[in-house]
Enzyme design. Structure first.
Site, PDB file in Angstrom:
ATOM      1  N   LYS A  43      31.744  37.902  50.165  1.00 29.62           N
ATOM      2  CA  LYS A  43      31.608  38.295  48.758  1.00 29.62           C
ATOM      3  C   LYS A  43      32.005  37.129  47.848  1.00 29.62           C
ATOM      4  CE  LYS A  43      36.238  40.306  48.889  1.00 29.62           C
ATOM      5  NZ  LYS A  43      36.967  41.533  49.207  1.00 29.62           N
ATOM      6  N   ARG A  69      41.533  52.565  45.095  1.00 32.60           N
ATOM      7  CA  ARG A  69      40.577  51.753  44.345  1.00 32.60           C
ATOM      8  C   ARG A  69      39.246  52.483  44.418  1.00 32.60           C
ATOM      9  NH1 ARG A  69      39.794  45.505  46.161  1.00 32.60           N
ATOM     10  NH2 ARG A  69      38.833  46.526  47.947  1.00 32.60           N
ATOM     11  N   HIS A  83      40.493  50.371  53.609  1.00 32.21           N
ATOM     12  CA  HIS A  83      41.015  49.016  53.373  1.00 32.21           C
ATOM     13  C   HIS A  83      42.524  49.081  53.215  1.00 32.21           C
ATOM     14  CE1 HIS A  83      40.752  44.868  52.393  1.00 32.21           C
ATOM     15  NE2 HIS A  83      40.845  44.967  51.087  1.00 32.21           N
ATOM     16  N   ARG A 122      37.058  43.185  59.465  1.00 32.07           N
ATOM     17  CA  ARG A 122      36.420  42.491  58.340  1.00 32.07           C
ATOM     18  C   ARG A 122      37.236  41.255  57.999  1.00 32.07           C
ATOM     19  NH1 ARG A 122      37.067  47.773  56.687  1.00 32.07           N
ATOM     20  NH2 ARG A 122      38.574  47.082  55.128  1.00 32.07           N
ATOM     21  N   TYR A 142      44.077  16.743  22.845  1.00 31.41           N
ATOM     22  CA  TYR A 142      44.133  17.693  21.742  1.00 31.41           C
ATOM     23  C   TYR A 142      45.565  17.962  21.284  1.00 31.41           C
ATOM     24  CZ  TYR A 142      39.212  18.953  22.217  1.00 31.41           C
ATOM     25  OH  TYR A 142      37.855  18.926  22.231  1.00 31.41           O
ATOM     26  N   CYS A 178      41.161  19.867  28.974  1.00 33.56           N
ATOM     27  CA  CYS A 178      40.018  20.166  28.102  1.00 33.56           C
ATOM     28  C   CYS A 178      38.977  20.974  28.879  1.00 33.56           C
ATOM     29  CB  CYS A 178      39.371  18.891  27.592  1.00 33.56           C
ATOM     30  SG  CYS A 178      40.533  17.677  26.972  1.00 33.56           S
ATOM     31  N   ASP A 223      35.814  20.159  29.863  1.00 32.37           N
ATOM     32  CA  ASP A 223      35.083  19.474  30.929  1.00 32.37           C
ATOM     33  C   ASP A 223      35.822  18.278  31.497  1.00 32.37           C
ATOM     34  OD1 ASP A 223      32.759  21.088  30.236  1.00 32.37           O
ATOM     35  OD2 ASP A 223      32.758  19.840  28.423  1.00 32.37           O
TER      36      ASP A 223
END
Ligand code: PLP
Length: 835
Positions: free
Chosen positions: A502, A600, A630, A687, A729, A777, A779
């Site tokens: 997943k 859940r 689970h 699993r 910044y 920042c 990027d």
């Protein structure tokens, strides 16, 4: 090619012949894995029992692919293999080893045996680079150095070879004497000894002693004198050998002591290591075209051997200065027009071609298979035969397109043209291909690049690969396989494995990972949402796929793509059945989720009677493939009583469903931690999630797992700042003393948490810690690299990986590894490699 009749093999291995048998039938090839079979003709299938698999289970597959000769340790159901021959032995691995040892003993050529903690493969490959001008050499393919790899390597020895180089690696006491019996080295090289604790050994002395067993009978031993433990072990062996009237010749080197070759100075510049060596009253200078200490050591071992063999210093200097890096990884990258590119353009021989073709087959699901191949430079072999074998391999692996580059391939192109369904085109050299190249010629193909170094295929790979944003997540596919196998070892017989992929395989990839897992025998895949499952199907994945959180809007698509829903409410069950009816299907597999304490998703105990009634009514349309639940805290010893309570509730709830349904239903409960901590609740399947990706909360297990992902970026710019200036910044970081900063190409939009600003985390630049400075920042971010020598723009920066575990980052960011792994942005390109 080795050639033994079945009768001879039975005699050598001490086996009994059973079944249909032409005792004179000649075997030239050995196969231990039916999936990688190249040619069934003259091949003996050896059914090895591994820790997780038994080769006997693959005999049928091998038989279907045409194999008729088997080496086995228990007889099969005879009616299935009526026209096959069997050699029955006690232990198939021991038989393989005996066969290889026998084969080896027929040759009188010098055989070099290499062992040590690091550098075995490099030393072997470098010796090949240094000596193959003068000798026809047989060597271990890649790093085949195990109990299985060594006999398969030795099996390649042929009459025409003049020198053999094999490496030997061990993981437990007792293994090296077996390898020594097979390799029977006349020359030994002990590369070094690491101090890492190794599973399976009592201590480092035991490890050294065990490795020394490779050299018990060698004529010459090459080693570095600077490891006291090795030095002591060699002295012991010398004593023993003198006592036995069979003295051992030593050729040692050292940077600190008197030795046969004494290194008196080592200096580095940007691209080289310069070494001065004192040899019999003369100084010689050497230039090694690498800058790391490992390369220096590996090169020195090679120099020793060349000296001993009588090469003059001019030749040694000249050849060492032209050493090439040994690329042991097969890189898979995303290419132009939906292609993937597998780059293996560093060596070219039959064995590495077989390995690369195998990788191509494994990763090409849904894509056309294309090979770009250069002339195979393998002297001493009949060319017609060589290219015939290559053509055979390609046919076997379903290669649809061949681009052959080089005069030899052009001359033999008729061999390839005679293969049905293989579309061939040929060019005299790489430049001619590049002139004819148009990007539109390649679309939705898995392209394997396989060429000898002089053909410079890296130029082709640059044309085919997508340009990457320079921040990449490198995924080590072999580590995933290693981790899978580790968990498979905890399984009781017959328990199946569902791999949880997943959230883009916990951030590491989609189809690439699923293809790999399918190839390595997992039974089921689990994803969170339907679109993740559809992506896998579009990528050609055929394993059953469980969708754990299906939305009603996706039911129709799920049925169309054969994706199996987790059902956790009655409403959802009814909606799904309606879709199945509309699609005019029946018996569609579903999986029932029970809530045993996670709270859940899932049915609660009071809902079971109504659920059972509904299931019986809807019986023709759906089939309950499994019932599962689970754990909430299977990793936590403090919660073990709650875990037990969950398991007991699961047992009683699932029983109610199993008893009501007229067919067999699977049950599964355990996640990664439960697989090893609570093996009593493995049921029919487990699993496996986070463990696959190299993370476990148990320190003992963690030690045995391999890290899967390395996040790397590069330096965009370097600045030198003076007191009074500030960084980034808000002027948040004030400079108080002269500071060098590096701006790197990763930011919070890539998934690097902004919480890690202001030195809360560091990255590795040239292996040294560089803390963040100022605010992170979107990027980019800035690192303080003051004090790290020679930092340049474009240099690589490790964000996490082997030397800086992702767990550490998770702790800094006050979160768990699961979150760190899955929030790495999809704009960060994934690059996959296999060692
Ligand atoms: C994510 C998940 C798993 C895998 O858990 P790990 O702790 O990563 O092994 C197993 N089962 C279900 C239902 C899950 O949601």
């Amino acid at each position: 090619m080795p050639a033994y009749s079945l009768e001879q093999i039975a005699a050598i291995t001490g086996g009994t012949c059973i079944g249909y048998m032409d005792a004179q039938y000649i075997i030239t090839r050995l196969c231990i894995d039916s999936r990688t079979l190249v040619d069934a003709e003259q091949t003996l299938f050896i059914a090895l029992k591994g820790e997780t698999r038994d080769g006997h289970d693959f005999m049928e597959d091998a038989y279907i692919k045409g194999i008729r000769c088997f080496l086995i340790s228990h007889p099969p159901a005879a009616e299935r293999f009526s026209d096959a021959a069997f050699i029955l032995v006690q232990d198939t691995l021991a038989a393989l080893q005996r066969l290889a040892a026998y084969h080896r003993s027929r040759f009188q050529i010098p055989v070099i045996g290499i062992t040590g903690s690091n550098g075995k493969t490099i030393v072997k490959e470098w010796l090949f680079q240094l000596l193959s001008k003068d000798y026809y050499i047989v060597r271990s393919p890649k790093s085949y150095n195990s109990q299985i790899g060594v006999p398969l390597s030795v099996w390649q020895m042929e009459e025409t070879h003049q020198l053999a180089i094999f490496e030997a690696g061990i993981s437990r006491p007792g293994e090296m004497s077996k390898l020594a019996d097979i390799i029977q080295p006349s020359i030994g090289i002990f590369t070094n000894i690491g101090d890492a604790h190794q599973e399976g050994f009592a201590g480092i002395e035991q490890k050294v002693a065990e490795k020394m067993r490779l050299f018990t009978k060698v004529q010459l031993l090459i080693y570095r004198k600077d490891y006291p433990l090795i030095q002591r072990a060699v002295a012991d062996l010398q004593l023993q050998r003198s006592a036995a009237q069979h003295p051992l010749e030593i050729f040692d080197w050292s940077t600190s002591e008197k030795a046969r070759l004494q290194v008196t100075s080592v200096s580095k510049d940007l691209h080289h290591i310069r070494v001065e060596i004192y040899d019999q009253h003369q100084m010689h200078a050497l230039q090694i075209p690498f800058t790391d200490d490992g390369s220096f050591e590996n090169a020195m071992h090679c120099v020793c051997l060349m000296c001993w063999m009588g090469y003059d210093w001019n030749t040694i200097q000249e050849r060492i200065s032209r050493l090439q890096p040994v690329e042991m990884r097969l890189f898979l990258k995303h290419g132009i027009n939906g292609c993937i590119v597998i780059n293996d353009s560093y060596n070219s021989d039959l064995h590495s071609l077989a390995i690369a073709l195998d990788f191509l087959q494994q990763q090409s699901s849904g894509l056309k298979k294309t090979v770009i191949l250069s002339d195979v430079l393998q002297s001493g072999r009949d060319e017609q035969d060589l290219y015939q074998q290559i053509a055979g391999q390609m046919q076997q692996k379903g290669v649809e397109r061949l681009i052959g580059i080089g005069p030899r391939l052009m001359e033999h192109q008729d061999i390839f043209e005679s293969i049905p369904n293989l579309n061939g085109s040929f060019y005299p050299d790489t430049a001619a291909f590049m002139r004819a190249f148009s990007p539109d010629d390649f679309r939705e193909e898995a392209i394997l690049l396989k060429g000898a170094r002089i053909f410079a295929f890296e130029k082709i790979s640059r044309l085919l690969e997508q340009r990457l944003h320079e921040t990449v997540l490198e995924i080590n596919l072999q580590a995933i396989v290693h981790n899978l196998k580790l968990f498979q070892r905890f399984l009781k017989p017959g328990v199946q494995m569902m791999a949880v992929v997943k959230a883009f395989s916990y951030g590491s990839g989609s189809v690439e990972i699923a293809s790999l897992l399918a190839y390595h025998g997992v039974h089921y895949l689990a994803v969170a949402y339907a679109d993740e499952g559809i992506a896998l199907r579009k990528g050609g994945i055929r394993l059953p796929i469980l969708v754990m959180n299906p939305e009603p809007g996706s039911f129709q698509a799920m049925i169309q793509w054969n994706l199996e829903p987790e059902i956790f409410t009655l409403t959802q069950l009814r909606q799904f059945v309606r879709e199945v009816q509309q699609a005019q299907q029946s018996g569609f597999p579903i999986h029932l989720k029970l809530d045993t304490g996670m709270h859940r998703l899932g049915f609660e105990p009071t809902q079971l009677p109504a659920l059972v009634e509904a299931l019986l009514q809807m019986h023709p349309y759906i089939r309950v493939a499994s019932v599962f639940s689970h754990f909430t805290a299977s990793e936590d010893p403090a919660q073990d009583s709650f875990t037990t309570q969950q398991a007991e509730l699961f047992e009683s709830m699932s029983q109610q469903i199993l008893q009501a349904l007229p067919y067999r239903v699977k049950r599964h409960l355990g996640n990664s931690a439960a697989i090893h901590r609570h093996p009593q609740w493995q049921y029919d399947m487990v699993r496996l999630g986070i463990g696959l990706y190299g993370v476990d909360s148990d320190p003992e297990i963690q030690k045995q797992l391999q890290p899967v992902a390395t996040l790397k970026t590069t330096i965009a710019q370097i600045k030198h700042l003076m007191p009074g200036e500030s960084v980034g910044y808000g002027r948040a970081a004030r400079i108080e003393k002269p500071t060098t900063i590096a701006t790197v190409r990763i930011g919070y939009a890539d998934g690097y948490p902004r919480r890690l600003s202001h030195g809360k985390a560091w990255m590795l630049v040239h292996g040294q810690q560089a803390p963040t400075i100022g605010w992170i920042c979107m990027d980019m971010l800035m690192l303080d690299v003051s004090g790290i020598p020679d930092v340049r723009e474009g240099d690589e920066v490790i964000v996490f990986g082997e030397a800086l575990p992702i767990q550490q980052l998770a702790r800094w960011a006050d979160t768990i590894p699961y979150e760190m792994m899955t929030t790495i942005s999809q704009r960060v390109k994934r690059v996959y490699y296999q060692e």
